[in-house]
Design a protein around this motif. Structure first.
Motif, PDB file in Angstrom:
ATOM      1  N   LEU A   1      20.319 -13.490  41.401  1.00  0.00           N
ATOM      2  CA  LEU A   1      21.169 -13.604  42.589  1.00  0.00           C
ATOM      3  C   LEU A   1      20.679 -14.733  43.492  1.00  0.00           C
ATOM      4  N   GLU A   2      19.362 -14.789  43.696  1.00  0.00           N
ATOM      5  CA  GLU A   2      18.786 -15.841  44.557  1.00  0.00           C
ATOM      6  C   GLU A   2      19.025 -17.223  43.950  1.00  0.00           C
TER       7      GLU A   2
ATOM      8  N   GLY B   1      22.890 -18.050  43.838  1.00  0.00           N
ATOM      9  CA  GLY B   1      23.357 -18.222  45.219  1.00  0.00           C
ATOM     10  C   GLY B   1      22.869 -19.534  45.799  1.00  0.00           C
ATOM     11  N   SER B   2      21.595 -19.855  45.592  1.00  0.00           N
ATOM     12  CA  SER B   2      21.018 -21.096  46.126  1.00  0.00           C
ATOM     13  C   SER B   2      21.709 -22.308  45.522  1.00  0.00           C
TER      14      SER B   2
ATOM     15  N   ARG C   1      33.307 -19.637  43.345  1.00  0.00           N
ATOM     16  CA  ARG C   1      33.035 -18.292  42.833  1.00  0.00           C
ATOM     17  C   ARG C   1      34.297 -17.473  42.588  1.00  0.00           C
TER      18      ARG C   1
ATOM     19  N   VAL D   1      18.734 -19.101  49.172  1.00  0.00           N
ATOM     20  CA  VAL D   1      19.270 -17.758  49.372  1.00  0.00           C
ATOM     21  C   VAL D   1      18.120 -16.813  49.040  1.00  0.00           C
TER      22      VAL D   1
ATOM     23  N   ALA E   1      20.915 -16.309  53.806  1.00  0.00           N
ATOM     24  CA  ALA E   1      21.379 -17.555  53.172  1.00  0.00           C
ATOM     25  C   ALA E   1      21.187 -18.679  54.184  1.00  0.00           C
TER      26      ALA E   1
ATOM     27  N   SER F   1      24.739 -22.512  44.241  1.00  0.00           N
ATOM     28  CA  SER F   1      26.124 -22.662  44.701  1.00  0.00           C
ATOM     29  C   SER F   1      26.191 -23.120  46.146  1.00  0.00           C
TER      30      SER F   1
END
Lengths: 586, 166
Positions: A33-34, A37-38, A304, A45, A66, A40
């Protein structure tokens, strides 16, 4: 045939694998996830803890933050806790579907460590906004005293300086050839002659008493008349669109002329004192920063939540062939996400709201994602509504917001090395709308701050200018600004107008004198004289040429109508009658 | 000693200590597990079956490794097989029911290469088992005795025997 001596150790191995998954899955999911997320978002994140539960299936996230890519020492947003309650049946198909609750949501909180990513590249929208912000700082005020003393000979425009002039000349030289091609095409079509021939055919058919030959003639006439009609329409359509293109070319010359004047002004270091330029100078940086955040979030949502037209990523090997589903779940779908948190707009303001239909496959779901937030306390109120519709081929987003009664801190606008102003704390209100249709941006934000005292920042300008600014700014008790957004997502355009810009403009014009205005006006007039002469004659020639051709085609249209009437009157078939022939040509 | 077990099994297979039928069955199952892409639940099921059944594990794992390497080379063939079956109208009701059933989507049966390689593996498994049995028997006659004399093999087989008396 089952070998039990093998089965027991393998069951133990399976249990060990399960145990590993139970212990390692959460850290692996957290890391995924981190990382995703980072990548994108273009900034760090971070998540303190992620915990999954199998019975009932759920995921809990704690302390999510974030970072803001444009201000890495601040968070774009953060939340304390999120709990996702998942449905079991979609999980059997590797789909996450359910609802969530998110609490402790906040924006713009400071970070102890920078959230910048070493290799992060700004998006095109971000680069364009920051380019605008840095360009708006180039006021050229420091050269004003020098400009007053310059001789006017320095400000004469040479034809070679103007790209727009070269464009206009190119257009003008190409125009006769373009017009001749059209004339030849219209002459070759010769609608009038075709209509005359058809008229003769009508007369001949009407003279005949033989019903089968009349019907055959009628069929032939119908075909030929509709061919003539569609040919005429196509020719008219093409001519009109070509003329529209030519007009667009003229508008491009006009835009190039304005760019030429700007370039000349920059080359000659002429300061710009119009209210719009000064509004951009004073508020452009802050507007670019705010819009950058909003556009980054929209870009994130687009990456996303792909729209209907987007093709799914191809399989690494082979091709995945989909089959109809009795009940399809998107890969990720949160039906509702209850939100609560606080926003620091002067003082913290608690808000609550929800997100409906947050999904990674909006096309499959067929509904837009809707975010609604509301908060009020005393005279302060805040409302935000965002509709992200990616369920259609062309994705669209619309964000509406308004806030009232927020205490605003001291405002420092402008560049202290050139000219800066300071506004005392006041009470701020804002409202606006941002929209994105495909790649096309539009939006307007209105800001108002009351109870202000505005004055120039000490030591940033000469005594003469400072005095003029002080008296002009003293009249401002309420600051009003309007920011308009247009252009494409990759190249947003901002236009800012404000009473602050107007007041500063008046003061500078008064202080620095009329010479600068005269210099700028002189440049504009010279460019207009050189370029305008070419474009005016071209425009005249375009109007005349296209009018003549369209009139000729219009004549063909009139003949065609006459022909239709003649067919209807003269070729009546006895007995059952004929269909309404006019309808055939509509 | 547990760490030596796979090596002992390999030595047993090489030294023809196991029956030709079990070696051949292990090889055929390993081929099936190796052909199917590993992201599919079908491949995992074949590996589980290999572990559960009384077949030669070393031959099975060796075949799985060998066919995992060869599998991408025959993707064009398996893609064509899978595609023709997945697009056959008569089979659509069957695929639809699989597609709508729980768990089965995890097998990724609707991927052309997964379905093609699984069916190719299934079709080849029995012929390979039947053809492999006499081949492994002949191998035992020719090379098994020689390999049994290798020091390392004797050591590993000795460890196996010692392990039994412990």
């Amino acid at each position: 045939m089952i070998r039990w001596s093998y089965l027991a150790p393998r069951l133990i191995l399976a249990a060990l694998v399960w145990g590993f998954c139970a212990l390692a899955m959460d850290p692996l999911l957290k890391r995924g996830l981190e990382k995703n997320g980072s990548r994108s978002l273009g900034a760090k994140v971070e998540l303190l803890r992620l915990r999954t539960r199998a019975f009932p299936p759920s995921i809990e996230l704690s302390s999510f933050a974030a970072a803001d890519p444009s201000e890495p020492m601040k968070n774009l947003f953060e939340f304390q806790r999120a709990r996702l309650a998942l449905e079991g049946r979609p999980l059997l198909e590797k789909k996450l579907s359910g609802s969530a609750e998110l609490s402790g949501l906040r924006w713009g909180t400071p970070r102890s460590r920078s959230g910048a990513l070493p290799k992060a590249r700004p998006s095109k929208a971000s680069a364009a906004l920051w380019d605008y912000a840095s360009r708006s700082k180039e006021l050229g005020l420091e050269t004003a005293p020098q400009t007053q003393k310059d001789s006017s000979a320095r400000y004469s425009v040479q034809p070679g300086d103007l790209k727009s002039l070269a464009m206009a000349k190119d257009l003008k030289s190409a125009w006769p050839g373009r017009m001749k091609a059209w004339k030849d095409r219209v002459d070759a079509f010769d609608a009038e002659d075709k209509a005359k021939k058809l008229k003769l055919l009508v007369d001949k058919a009407s003279a005949s008493q033989d019903l089968p030959s009349r019907l055959a003639a009628l069929r032939e006439l119908q075909q030929k008349t509709s061919a003539l009609k569609s040919g005429l329409n196509e020719l008219k359509g093409s001519l009109s669109s070509d003329m529209e293109k030519a007009k667009e070319d003229l508008r491009a010359v006009d835009a190039a002329k304005r760019a030429d004047i700007d370039a000349l002004r920059s080359k000659l270091n002429l300061p710009r004192f119009d209210a719009k330029t000064l509004s951009s100078y004073l508020l452009g940086g802050k507007a670019a920063s705010g819009l950058d955040k909003a556009l980054r979030l929209l870009e994130f949502a687009r990456s996303r939540m792909p729209s209907k037209g987007s093709s799914p990523p191809p399989a690494a090997r082979g091709t995945d062939i989909p089959f109809p589903k009795e009940r399809s779940w998107p890969a990720f779908h949160l039906k509702t996400v209850k939100l609560s948190g606080s926003m620091d707009l002067g003082d913290p303001l608690d808000f609550s709201g929800e997100i409906r239909d947050l999904t990674t496959q909006p096309a499959l779901l067929g509904r837009p994602t809707v975010l609604e937030l509301r908060g009020a306390s005393g005279t302060r109120s805040l409302a935000l509504k965002a509709v992200l519709d990616h369920s259609q081929t062309m994705p669209s987003e619309r964000i509406l917001f308004n806030g009232r009664g927020f205490p605003a801190g001291e405002l420092r606008a402008g560049d202290p090395s050139s000219m800066a102003i300071v506004a005392s704390p006041g009470i701020a209100s804002f409202s606006g709308e941002l929209g994105l249709e495909g790649r096309k941006l539009h939006g307007k934000i209105n800001l108002e701050e009351t109870g202000l005292r505005v004055e120039p920042a000490a030591g940033s300008v000469s005594k003469e200018i400072e005095g003029a600014l002080r008296s002009s700014l003293a009249r401002i008790k309420t600051l009003s600004a309007s920011i308009e957004l247009s252009g494409e997502l990759d190249s947003p355009q901002i236009s800012i107008s404000s009473n602050l810009g107007e007041a500063v403009s008046q003061a500078l014009k008064k202080a620095v004198g009329a010479e600068l205005q005269a210099r700028t006006k002189g440049l504009e007039e010279q460019a207009e004289r050189l370029v305008g002469e070419e474009t005016r004659s071209l425009s005249r020639s375009m109007e005349e040429g296209s009018g003549e051709l369209l009139a000729k085609l219009g004549l063909g249209d009139a003949k065609l109508r006459e022909l239709q009437n003649a067919i209807a009157q003269k070729l009546r078939v006895p007995g059952g009658g004929l269909p309404d022939l006019r309808k055939l040509f509509r | 000693m547990g760490l030596l077990r796979p090596l002992r099994l390999l030595a047993k297979a090489l030294a023809a200590e196991d029956s030709p039928r079990r070696i051949s069955a292990g090889f055929a199952l390993g081929m099936l597990a190796g052909l199917v892409p590993k992201s599919s639940l079908l491949s995992q099921a074949a590996l589980l079956l290999l572990a559960l059944l009384n077949v030669n594990l070393a031959a099975g794992y060796a075949a799985a490794a060998l066919f995992s390497l060869l599998s991408p080379l025959i993707d064009p063939l398996t893609h064509r097989i899978g595609r023709s079956l997945l697009e056959a109208k008569a089979l659509h009701p069957l695929w639809n029911s699989f597609y709508n059933a729980p768990i089965l989507p995890w097998t990724r049966f609707n991927n052309t290469v997964v379905l093609g390689s699984f069916l190719l593996g299934l079709a080849l498994a029995y012929p390979l088992y039947r053809a492999g049995t006499p081949l492994f028997a002949r191998y035992q006659e020719r090379y098994g005795v020689r390999i049994r004399k290798w020091k390392l093999v004797q050591l590993l087989l000795g460890a196996e025997t010692a392990g039994r008396f412990r």
